[in-house]
Design an enzyme around this catalytic site. Structure first.
Site, PDB file in Angstrom:
ATOM      1  N   ARG A  48       0.842  -1.203   0.000  1.00 12.06           N
ATOM      2  CA  ARG A  48       0.000   0.000   0.000  1.00 12.06           C
ATOM      3  C   ARG A  48       0.873   1.247   0.000  1.00 12.06           C
ATOM      4  O   ARG A  48       0.569   2.235  -0.655  1.00 12.06           O
ATOM      5  CB  ARG A  48      -0.926   0.009   1.225  1.00 12.06           C
ATOM      6  N   TYR A 101     -16.750  18.120 -14.721  1.00 14.83           N
ATOM      7  CA  TYR A 101     -17.127  16.711 -14.720  1.00 14.83           C
ATOM      8  C   TYR A 101     -18.127  16.448 -13.588  1.00 14.83           C
ATOM      9  O   TYR A 101     -17.944  16.925 -12.464  1.00 14.83           O
ATOM     10  CB  TYR A 101     -15.881  15.847 -14.551  1.00 14.83           C
ATOM     11  N   ASP A 173      -7.403  19.695 -14.377  1.00 17.00           N
ATOM     12  CA  ASP A 173      -7.761  18.348 -14.811  1.00 17.00           C
ATOM     13  C   ASP A 173      -7.403  18.242 -16.293  1.00 17.00           C
ATOM     14  O   ASP A 173      -8.031  18.866 -17.146  1.00 17.00           O
ATOM     15  CB  ASP A 173      -9.254  18.112 -14.577  1.00 17.00           C
ATOM     16  N   LYS A 198      -8.829   7.025 -18.827  1.00 16.36           N
ATOM     17  CA  LYS A 198      -9.211   7.555 -20.125  1.00 16.36           C
ATOM     18  C   LYS A 198      -8.057   7.438 -21.146  1.00 16.36           C
ATOM     19  O   LYS A 198      -7.638   6.344 -21.471  1.00 16.36           O
ATOM     20  CB  LYS A 198      -9.693   8.991 -19.954  1.00 16.36           C
TER      21      LYS A 198
END
Length: 381
Positions: A48, A101, A173, A198
Site C-alpha cells: 500500500r 465533470y 484536470d 481515459k
C-alpha cells in the site's frame, strides 16, 4: 530531455536488473523482505505504501507532464479526494468550472460541502469572472480544459497568474487533453489531475487516477494521503496503464484526425444545431486552445435539433459508436450527458443541455465513423 514518445517508452522503465526483462514486472506482492529491522530494500516495505510497479508508472507520468513528482491512485475520483482532503479544511472555499465533470461536482457539492467546504461555480474561460469570484477563504482554483462535456477552454497561463496573485492552488484536470496535447505545469498549474482510465490507459480495460506536481511539500502531503487512505492501484492496474501510455502519442494523433473529420461532417448536417470542438475556428476558445495545445483531441460534443428526445434517439441509433459512459479508449463511444455522466448536476448551475450528445471519437476508420453518424442522424424524425 528526450522526445515525448521516447520518454513514454523508457522513463521509469529500465530493463529489469535481474532478468533483463524490457517490460517492468508486475510485482504481485503485498509485502517485502527486510534486511534486518528497518533495513528496506530500495525503500519498499508494504505494497500500500509503495510497489515497484507503481513507482515505474509514477515516474513515467511525472516525466510526460514535465514535473518532478506523481502519485497514482485507484481511480480519478480517489486522486481528487486525496488532493482535496490533503489541502482543504472546513471553512475553505473552492472555485470550480461552470462546466465540470459530474463526478467532481458531486464530490465537492455533497461530500466536501457536508464537511463545511464552500464552493462557487464560475466560467473559468472568463478571467474577470474568476477574479471576481475569489474570496478571502478561497484555497483552490479548479480548472478543466477542455471541459467535460461542453469542451470549454480555459487560459491556463492566465489562471496561473491569478493563482499566484491570490496565493491559490491552481489544479488542472488534464484528462481530456492528456500530456501529449498539453502540459499545464509548464503553464503555471500547481497540480495536474488525471483519470488515467481515459486516454492514458486508452483501452477501456483499467480504472485509475493520478496527481502530478512540481511542489515537494505538496508531493509529501499527497504521499501521506495515498498511504493513509489506501486508494492505490494494483500492480496489474499499473502495468495496464503503463502499457497504454506507450502508444499515447500515436493514439492521440489518430484520435485528433478522426475527431476533426467527425466535427466537420456534423457541422454540415441539418440535424445538428451546434458542434463543440476546440479545433474548429468557430469555437470561442479556439485561439487559446491553439496556443496551449499541440492538437485538439478526440472529444466532440453536439447539440441536436429536436431537443432531448432526438439526442437520446441519436445515442440509440449508432452502430459503430457504442452507447456507454467513459471516454478516451480506442473504440468510439456516444452518450447523453444529462442522463448519464452528468445526471448528478441536474437542477444546479452545472446542469448540461438536454439536447447535448458527447462523442469520444476512437481509432476506427474515419469513413466508418462518419457513415455511422450520418445513418443515425438521417433516421431522426
Amino acid at each position: 530531455m528526450n522526445g515525448f514518445s521516447t520518454r513514454a517508452l523508457h522513463d521509469g522503465q529500465e530493463p529489469d536488473p535481474t532478468t533483463g526483462a524490457v517490460v517492468v514486472p508486475i510485482h504481485a506482492t503485498s509485502t517485502f523482505a527486510q534486511d534486518g529491522v528497518g533495513g528496506l530494500r530500495s525503500g519498499y516495505e508494504y505494497a500500500r505504501t509503495g510497489n515497484p510497479s507503481r513507482t515505474s508508472l509514477e515516474t513515467t507520468l511525472a516525466s510526460l507532464e514535465g514535473a518532478r513528482h506523481a502519485r497514482a491512485f485507484a481511480s480519478g475520483m480517489a486522486a481528487e479526494d486525496a488532493l482535496l482532503r490533503g489541502v482543504l479544511r472546513p471553512g475553505d472555499h473552492v472555485l470550480i468550472p461552470l462546466d465540470a465533470y459530474g463526478g467532481t461536482y458531486r464530490l465537492i457539492s455533497t461530500v466536501y460541502a457536508d464537511w463545511g467546504v464552500e464552493y462557487t461555480a464560475v466560467d473559468t474561460a472568463d478571467l474577470d469572472a474568476v477574479r471576481a469570484a475569489i474570496r478571502p477563504n478561497t484555497k483552490i482554483l479548479w480548472c478543466e480544459t477542455p471541459t467535460n462535456p461542453l469542451l470549454g477552454i480555459a487560459d491556463i497561463a492566465g489562471l496561473g497568474t491569478l493563482a499566484r496573485e491570490h496565493d491559490l492552488l491552481l489544479v488542472v484536470d488534464n484528462t481530456f487533453a492528456s500530456p501529449y496535447l498539453q502540459t499545464p505545469i509548464g503553464l503555471g498549474a500547481h497540480v495536474v489531475v488525471h483519470s488515467t482510465t481515459k486516454y492514458l490507459g486508452g483501452h477501456s480495460d483499467v480504472v485509475g487516477g493520478a496527481l502530478v506536481t512540481d511542489d515537494d511539500e505538496l508531493h509529501a502531503t499527497l504521499g501521506r494521503m495515498q498511504n493513509g487512505m489506501g486508494a492505490v492501484p494494483s500492480p496489474f492496474d499499473c502495468f495496464l496503464t503503463q502499457r497504454g501510455i506507450k502508444t499515447l502519442a500515436v493514439r492521440m494523433e489518430r484520435h485528433s484526425d478522426n475527431a476533426e473529420r467527425v466535427a466537420d461532417v456534423l457541422a454540415a448536417h441539418p440535424a445538428i444545431t451546434a458542434v463543440l470542438y476546440p479545433g474548429r475556428a468557430d469555437h470561442p476558445g479556439h485561439e487559446v486552445a491553439a496556443k496551449q495545445m499541440h492538437r485538439f483531441g478526440g472529444m466532440v460534443s453536439v447539440r441536436v435539433a429536436g431537443g432531448e428526445q432526438a439526442a437520446r434517439d441519436l445515442c440509440a441509433a449508432t452502430r459503430v459508436f457504442t452507447l456507454a459512459e467513459s471516454l478516451g479508449g480506442v473504440e468510439s463511444l456516444i452518450e447523453h450527458p444529462g442522463a448519464m455522466t452528468h445526471a448528478s448536476a441536474a437542477g444546479s448551475l452545472l446542469e448540461v443541455p438536454a439536447d447535448l450528445v458527447r462523442l469520444s471519437v476512437g481509432l476506427e476508420d474515419a469513413d466508418d465513423l462518419v457513415d455511422d453518424l450520418r445513418q443515425a442522424l438521417d433516421g431522426l424524425s
